[in-house]
Enzyme design. Structure first.
Site, mmCIF file in Angstrom:
data_model
loop_
_atom_site.group_PDB
_atom_site.id
_atom_site.type_symbol
_atom_site.label_atom_id
_atom_site.label_comp_id
_atom_site.label_asym_id
_atom_site.label_seq_id
_atom_site.Cartn_x
_atom_site.Cartn_y
_atom_site.Cartn_z
ATOM 1 N N THR A 126 -19.528 4.762 -0.475
ATOM 2 C CA THR A 126 -18.641 5.180 -1.817
ATOM 3 C C THR A 126 -19.794 5.050 -2.828
ATOM 4 O OG1 THR A 126 -17.388 4.714 -3.579
ATOM 5 C CG2 THR A 126 -17.665 2.926 -2.203
ATOM 6 N N GLU A 128 -19.205 4.077 -5.860
ATOM 7 C CA GLU A 128 -19.087 2.698 -6.591
ATOM 8 C C GLU A 128 -19.792 1.727 -5.976
ATOM 9 O OE1 GLU A 128 -15.007 1.861 -7.094
ATOM 10 O OE2 GLU A 128 -14.279 3.573 -6.912
ATOM 11 N N TYR A 150 -13.328 -4.112 -4.748
ATOM 12 C CA TYR A 150 -13.482 -3.012 -3.566
ATOM 13 C C TYR A 150 -15.195 -2.636 -3.439
ATOM 14 C CZ TYR A 150 -13.828 1.799 -2.268
ATOM 15 O OH TYR A 150 -14.074 3.001 -1.610
ATOM 16 N N LYS A 154 -17.497 -2.757 -0.381
ATOM 17 C CA LYS A 154 -18.138 -1.485 0.375
ATOM 18 C C LYS A 154 -19.710 -1.726 0.212
ATOM 19 C CE LYS A 154 -16.554 1.649 1.733
ATOM 20 N NZ LYS A 154 -16.186 1.993 3.031
HETATM 21 N N1 NAD Z 1 -11.098 8.346 -1.247
HETATM 22 C C1 NAD Z 1 -12.227 8.460 -1.744
HETATM 23 O O1 NAD Z 1 -12.336 9.040 -3.041
HETATM 24 C C2 NAD Z 1 -13.689 8.010 -1.182
HETATM 25 C C3 NAD Z 1 -14.863 8.257 -1.690
HETATM 26 C C4 NAD Z 1 -15.796 7.807 -1.211
HETATM 27 C C5 NAD Z 1 -15.671 6.750 -0.138
HETATM 28 N N2 NAD Z 1 -14.361 6.619 0.329
HETATM 29 C C6 NAD Z 1 -14.502 5.910 1.503
HETATM 30 O O2 NAD Z 1 -13.876 6.857 2.613
HETATM 31 C C7 NAD Z 1 -13.104 5.731 3.622
HETATM 32 C C8 NAD Z 1 -11.791 6.415 3.668
HETATM 33 O O3 NAD Z 1 -11.214 6.455 2.463
HETATM 34 P P1 NAD Z 1 -9.865 7.016 2.374
HETATM 35 O O4 NAD Z 1 -9.566 7.505 0.813
HETATM 36 O O5 NAD Z 1 -9.221 7.967 3.308
HETATM 37 O O6 NAD Z 1 -8.808 5.623 2.282
HETATM 38 P P2 NAD Z 1 -7.322 5.556 2.948
HETATM 39 O O7 NAD Z 1 -6.677 4.469 2.191
HETATM 40 O O8 NAD Z 1 -6.546 6.921 2.563
HETATM 41 O O9 NAD Z 1 -7.392 5.349 4.544
HETATM 42 C C9 NAD Z 1 -7.934 4.189 5.052
HETATM 43 C C10 NAD Z 1 -7.266 4.070 6.375
HETATM 44 O O10 NAD Z 1 -7.852 2.925 7.131
HETATM 45 C C11 NAD Z 1 -6.671 2.233 7.832
HETATM 46 N N3 NAD Z 1 -7.022 0.685 8.001
HETATM 47 C C12 NAD Z 1 -6.814 0.027 6.901
HETATM 48 N N4 NAD Z 1 -7.491 -1.480 7.371
HETATM 49 C C13 NAD Z 1 -7.753 -1.208 8.680
HETATM 50 C C14 NAD Z 1 -8.080 -2.010 9.477
HETATM 51 N N5 NAD Z 1 -8.133 -3.290 9.217
HETATM 52 N N6 NAD Z 1 -8.233 -1.399 10.880
HETATM 53 C C15 NAD Z 1 -7.995 -0.157 11.159
HETATM 54 N N7 NAD Z 1 -7.721 0.463 10.337
HETATM 55 C C16 NAD Z 1 -7.435 0.229 8.983
HETATM 56 C C17 NAD Z 1 -5.286 2.726 7.084
HETATM 57 O O11 NAD Z 1 -4.517 2.676 7.993
HETATM 58 C C18 NAD Z 1 -5.821 3.908 6.807
HETATM 59 O O12 NAD Z 1 -5.200 4.757 7.505
HETATM 60 C C19 NAD Z 1 -13.027 4.535 2.990
HETATM 61 O O13 NAD Z 1 -14.281 3.593 3.662
HETATM 62 C C20 NAD Z 1 -13.465 4.522 1.600
HETATM 63 O O14 NAD Z 1 -14.140 3.458 1.040
HETATM 64 C C21 NAD Z 1 -13.387 7.120 -0.145
#
Ligand code: NAD
Length: 330
Positions: A126, A128, A150, A154
């Site tokens: 991310t 962040e 968070y 990351k």
């Molecule tokens: N949403 C954003 O704007 C954004 C931006 C940049 C990066 N990211 C990164 O992208 C990735 C996905 O983000 P998102 O928004 O889809 O998140 P989300 O919270 O919607 O999904 C996370 C998923 O991970 C699963 N999970 C959590 N802990 C787990 C574990 N211990 N073992 C297996 N599965 C597990 C959850 O059940 C969920 O399905 C993350 O790594 C986040 O840091 C997100």
């Protein structure tokens, strides 16, 4: 047939990515490992759940023994690690699960990937991790200065991933993306919350005066960027992903409220009571980063990626998706 092990595939971006990959290429195998925390939802994958070349495994990425078994059984070529605790507010309440999943879980995946002829390990990270800046844009060589638990978890994972490249030659790539929006996002996140609260005529809480700035990208453009990295990314590199679409929170909230109202009217649905009066300013988030600004020139210039979805059309698709979901649930 290439085998993709995707973690966190029942979440927002992971589920969109799985559908994106199958849309691009039917001739692949996808193994989705997800713990199904509150954030995971298998409904997100309904349309592909019966594909013969798709397997879902409910598992915690921190569980080393199970993960070893899964790697031995499925022998993945590509690992794409989306699994994470992803909500900043929750990390401020309690950071333990963030450290477990985001740091230790990543470490387990990295360990399992060693000596197994993995073609590529992509860590989904991310903007962040760079922290906040009032001016300018962060590039891939900007220092990591995360400000909340968070972001710190990351950033820690990114450092660990980099260390497995340097120490063991594991073929890793890190992508760092700005804020995503689109279908299937959990209601706790800003854009779904504003849409759903508007549809329910509930108050829309806004931190501080809403002047914090975020950079927004449509989730499918993020998926396209990850796929570009899979195709042409250089091992050991980091790629920023941004659509160059910065907005103040208060502005984006007003845009969404007015767009939701307009779409409801166009569709002949009731839009009474939806207005900017729903906005309610609340105490600011602790340590709230002022602005994230990301430079994705490297991805654009060296890999040929570009934003496809303009903000207006991405937002329309997103709002329509949440309206349809509500209509189906009624
Ligand atoms: N949403 C954003 O704007 C954004 C931006 C940049 C990066 N990211 C990164 O992208 C990735 C996905 O983000 P998102 O928004 O889809 O998140 P989300 O919270 O919607 O999904 C996370 C998923 O991970 C699963 N999970 C959590 N802990 C787990 C574990 N211990 N073992 C297996 N599965 C597990 C959850 O059940 C969920 O399905 C993350 O790594 C986040 O840091 C997100």
């Amino acid at each position: 047939m290439d085998r993709y092990l995707i973690t966190g595939g029942a979440g927002f971006i992971g589920s969109n990515f799985i559908k994106y990959l199958f849309g691009k290429n039917k001739d692949i195998r996808i193994i989705n490992i997800d713990k199904l925390t509150y954030a995971g939802n298998l409904q997100n994958l309904k349309e592909i759940e019966n594909n013969y070349n798709y397997t879902f495994i409910q598992e915690d990425i921190c569980n080393r023994k199970s993960l070893e078994d899964i790697f031995n059984l499925y022998r993945p070529d590509y690992i794409i690690n989306f699994a994470a605790e992803s909500h900043v507010d929750r990390s401020i309440e309690s950071s333990e699960e963030f450290i477990k999943t985001n740091v230790l879980g990543t470490q387990v995946l990295l360990e399992c990937s060693l000596d197994r002829n993995i073609k590529m390990f992509i860590q989904i990270s991310t903007d962040e991790v760079y922290g906040s800046t009032e001016t300018g844009l962060f590039t891939e060589i900007s220092p990591l200065r995360p400000n909340n638990p968070y972001a710190a978890s990351k950033a820690s994972a990114d450092l660990l991933v980099g260390s497995f490249y340097n120490t063991y030659g594991l073929p890793v790539i890190i992508t760092r993306c700005s804020n995503n929006y689109g279908p299937c996002q959990h209601n706790e996140k800003l854009i779904p919350k504003v849409i759903n609260n508007s549809l329910d005529r509930r108050k829309i809480p806004v931190y501080g005066r809403g002047t914090n700035v975020r950079d927004w990208i449509y989730v499918m453009d993020h998926c396209h960027a990850i796929n570009t990295v899979l195709d042409r990314g250089v091992i050991g590199e980091v790629y920023n992903i941004s659509s160059n679409n910065e907005k103040r929170n208060i502005d984006i909230i007003k845009i969404i409220i007015n767009k939701t109202k307009e779409i409801l009217q166009t569709r002949g649905l009731d839009s009474k009571g939806i207005s900017e009066d729903l906005i309610e300013f609340v105490a600011d988030r602790k340590g709230h980063d002022k602005r994230y600004g990301l430079d994705s020139t490297k991805l654009i210039k060296t890999l040929g990626w570009n934003t496809i979805t303009q903000f207006e059309s991405g937002l329309e698709k997103t709002i329509n998706w949440y309206i349809d979901k509500k209509l189906i649930l009624k």
